[in-house]
Design an enzyme around this catalytic site. Sequence first.
Site, PDB file in Angstrom:
ATOM      1  N   ARG A   1      24.222  19.017 -34.801  1.00  0.00           N
ATOM      2  CA  ARG A   1      24.925  19.833 -35.781  1.00  0.00           C
ATOM      3  C   ARG A   1      25.417  18.889 -36.884  1.00  0.00           C
ATOM      4  O   ARG A   1      25.827  17.763 -36.609  1.00  0.00           O
ATOM      5  CB  ARG A   1      26.123  20.561 -35.161  1.00  0.00           C
TER       6      ARG A   1
ATOM      7  N   ASP B   1      18.083  16.917 -39.539  1.00  0.00           N
ATOM      8  CA  ASP B   1      17.618  18.305 -39.531  1.00  0.00           C
ATOM      9  C   ASP B   1      18.791  19.241 -39.786  1.00  0.00           C
ATOM     10  O   ASP B   1      18.607  20.444 -39.940  1.00  0.00           O
ATOM     11  CB  ASP B   1      16.958  18.640 -38.183  1.00  0.00           C
TER      12      ASP B   1
ATOM     13  N   GLU C   1      25.439  22.721 -44.651  1.00  0.00           N
ATOM     14  CA  GLU C   1      24.122  23.364 -44.778  1.00  0.00           C
ATOM     15  C   GLU C   1      24.202  24.871 -45.002  1.00  0.00           C
ATOM     16  O   GLU C   1      23.253  25.482 -45.490  1.00  0.00           O
ATOM     17  CB  GLU C   1      23.265  23.075 -43.537  1.00  0.00           C
TER      18      GLU C   1
ATOM     19  N   HIS D   1      17.009  22.431 -40.898  1.00  0.00           N
ATOM     20  CA  HIS D   1      17.336  23.062 -39.611  1.00  0.00           C
ATOM     21  C   HIS D   1      16.114  23.802 -39.040  1.00  0.00           C
ATOM     22  O   HIS D   1      16.176  25.004 -38.783  1.00  0.00           O
ATOM     23  CB  HIS D   1      18.529  24.011 -39.749  1.00  0.00           C
TER      24      HIS D   1
HETATM   25  P1  NAI Z   1      23.341  20.672 -23.573  1.00  0.00           P
HETATM   26  O1  NAI Z   1      24.639  21.370 -23.368  1.00  0.00           O
HETATM   27  O2  NAI Z   1      22.263  20.819 -22.550  1.00  0.00           O
HETATM   28  O3  NAI Z   1      23.602  19.091 -23.768  1.00  0.00           O
HETATM   29  C1  NAI Z   1      24.617  18.565 -24.566  1.00  0.00           C
HETATM   30  C2  NAI Z   1      25.114  17.297 -23.902  1.00  0.00           C
HETATM   31  O4  NAI Z   1      26.064  16.686 -24.781  1.00  0.00           O
HETATM   32  C3  NAI Z   1      25.812  17.534 -22.573  1.00  0.00           C
HETATM   33  O5  NAI Z   1      25.228  16.744 -21.548  1.00  0.00           O
HETATM   34  C4  NAI Z   1      27.256  17.134 -22.846  1.00  0.00           C
HETATM   35  O6  NAI Z   1      27.899  16.545 -21.701  1.00  0.00           O
HETATM   36  C5  NAI Z   1      27.070  16.125 -23.969  1.00  0.00           C
HETATM   37  N1  NAI Z   1      28.292  15.823 -24.718  1.00  0.00           N
HETATM   38  C6  NAI Z   1      29.360  16.622 -24.953  1.00  0.00           C
HETATM   39  N2  NAI Z   1      30.295  15.942 -25.650  1.00  0.00           N
HETATM   40  C7  NAI Z   1      29.804  14.695 -25.858  1.00  0.00           C
HETATM   41  C8  NAI Z   1      30.298  13.541 -26.507  1.00  0.00           C
HETATM   42  N3  NAI Z   1      31.517  13.521 -27.068  1.00  0.00           N
HETATM   43  N4  NAI Z   1      29.530  12.426 -26.528  1.00  0.00           N
HETATM   44  C9  NAI Z   1      28.305  12.434 -25.942  1.00  0.00           C
HETATM   45  N5  NAI Z   1      27.793  13.502 -25.302  1.00  0.00           N
HETATM   46  C10 NAI Z   1      28.522  14.618 -25.278  1.00  0.00           C
HETATM   47  O7  NAI Z   1      22.836  21.133 -25.009  1.00  0.00           O
HETATM   48  P2  NAI Z   1      21.350  21.031 -25.598  1.00  0.00           P
HETATM   49  O8  NAI Z   1      20.602  22.272 -25.290  1.00  0.00           O
HETATM   50  O9  NAI Z   1      20.760  19.724 -25.231  1.00  0.00           O
HETATM   51  O10 NAI Z   1      21.667  21.052 -27.167  1.00  0.00           O
HETATM   52  C11 NAI Z   1      22.426  20.045 -27.791  1.00  0.00           C
HETATM   53  C12 NAI Z   1      22.803  20.475 -29.182  1.00  0.00           C
HETATM   54  O11 NAI Z   1      21.632  20.497 -30.009  1.00  0.00           O
HETATM   55  C13 NAI Z   1      23.349  21.918 -29.284  1.00  0.00           C
HETATM   56  O12 NAI Z   1      24.729  21.977 -29.000  1.00  0.00           O
HETATM   57  C14 NAI Z   1      23.054  22.267 -30.719  1.00  0.00           C
HETATM   58  O13 NAI Z   1      24.171  21.935 -31.511  1.00  0.00           O
HETATM   59  C15 NAI Z   1      21.877  21.373 -31.081  1.00  0.00           C
HETATM   60  N6  NAI Z   1      20.667  22.149 -31.349  1.00  0.00           N
HETATM   61  C16 NAI Z   1      20.019  21.981 -32.539  1.00  0.00           C
HETATM   62  C17 NAI Z   1      18.871  22.705 -32.831  1.00  0.00           C
HETATM   63  C18 NAI Z   1      18.120  22.517 -34.106  1.00  0.00           C
HETATM   64  O14 NAI Z   1      17.273  23.354 -34.436  1.00  0.00           O
HETATM   65  N7  NAI Z   1      18.354  21.460 -34.877  1.00  0.00           N
HETATM   66  C19 NAI Z   1      18.357  23.695 -31.881  1.00  0.00           C
HETATM   67  C20 NAI Z   1      19.071  23.716 -30.609  1.00  0.00           C
HETATM   68  C21 NAI Z   1      20.187  23.002 -30.385  1.00  0.00           C
END
Ligand code: NAI
Length: 334
Positions: A234, A258, A263, A295
């Site tokens: 994000r 991305d 944005e 994005h």
């Molecule tokens: P997820 O919930 O499976 O993984 C996120 C990880 O980040 C978790 O393991 C969590 O413990 C960790 N985390 C939380 N706070 C943290 C910190 N302060 N420092 C380091 N790690 C931390 O989520 P997923 O599915 O892997 O997605 C991650 C992010 O990707 C989403 O929250 C979303 O914002 C973004 N995203 C972007 C997309 C795009 O099109 N550019 C599409 C889908 C998701």
Amino acid sequence: MRIAVFSTRPYDRRFLEEANGRSGHVLDFIEARLGPGTAPLARGADAVCAFVNDALNRATLAALADAGVGLVALRCAGFNNVDLAAAEALGIRVARVPAYSPHAVAEHTVALILALNRKIHRAYARVREGNFALDGLLGFDLRGRTVGVVGVGKIGIEFARIMRGFGCTLIGADPAPDPEFAAIGGRIVDFPELLRGADIVSLHCPLTPATRHLIDAEAVAAMRPGVMLINTSRGAVVDTKAAIDGLKSGRIGHLGLDVYEEEGDLFFEDLSDQVIRDDVFARLLTFPNVLITGHQAFFTEEAMRAIADTTIANVDGFARTGRALHEVSVDKLA
Ligand code: NAI
């Protein structure tokens, strides 16, 4: 159920209509972004379907509650744009698509890395101009480089798997990492150690109060000179001004984005005949070593189909039991 689908683009319509085939909900497609001014358009709907840049703040949610809406079905994974406390207080349930294709985002992350490293964006333009000189196109081998994965969750682990295939050393920072990371040879370190040790830093954590501007001036200063920084999570996880200073000083050698913190006023629209008024974004576009996509990391056939299926399943669950399949609540923000 009647669902008001905000921020609709033709591709949203196509995949949602396909997914809705058996459920038979009534879908009202609305191009406008959801915000306090447009929320009344949902009057008569049981649910709204919203996307990443819809503003689900207290005022919007109050207007939705007033319009009779009981469910916000996000067609994305992140839920940083929703005031969950306000939703709870107003009795509106919030659901999301927790996983659709982590591969889509992981693969796009790698696309940014490869393009930036081998200057594909510059080479493409040069060759079309008949310029076959190689000066300025020098890259580096990925094999043997250290990749720092910030957020070793569903996307982070897929990204790590791909980078392991390139022969990279993997380090990760995450308070609750996917245990699979160790099994593929990754090592969990603290955030400062990751910044010190990584040649490529890739962000895959959610946007929360704790991760807003995680990459600030101090973090940029702690990174390796010439580091490649990639953000597909994000926008606000990176303080853009700090990144620009890092690019100017050379501390950041490559920047792939991305997502961008402002944005909402730019992405998902064709603004090609307009003046970009965001000077910070415009400055980013001037660097030869910055590559920005709007994005689109999630945007694959497989991901769109999965997003639509889960969104409809969320509404089906809400229709049957009053609860959606994948709800998010205030405690998830902690
Ligand atoms: P997820 O919930 O499976 O993984 C996120 C990880 O980040 C978790 O393991 C969590 O413990 C960790 N985390 C939380 N706070 C943290 C910190 N302060 N420092 C380091 N790690 C931390 O989520 P997923 O599915 O892997 O997605 C991650 C992010 O990707 C989403 O929250 C979303 O914002 C973004 N995203 C972007 C997309 C795009 O099109 N550019 C599409 C889908 C998701």
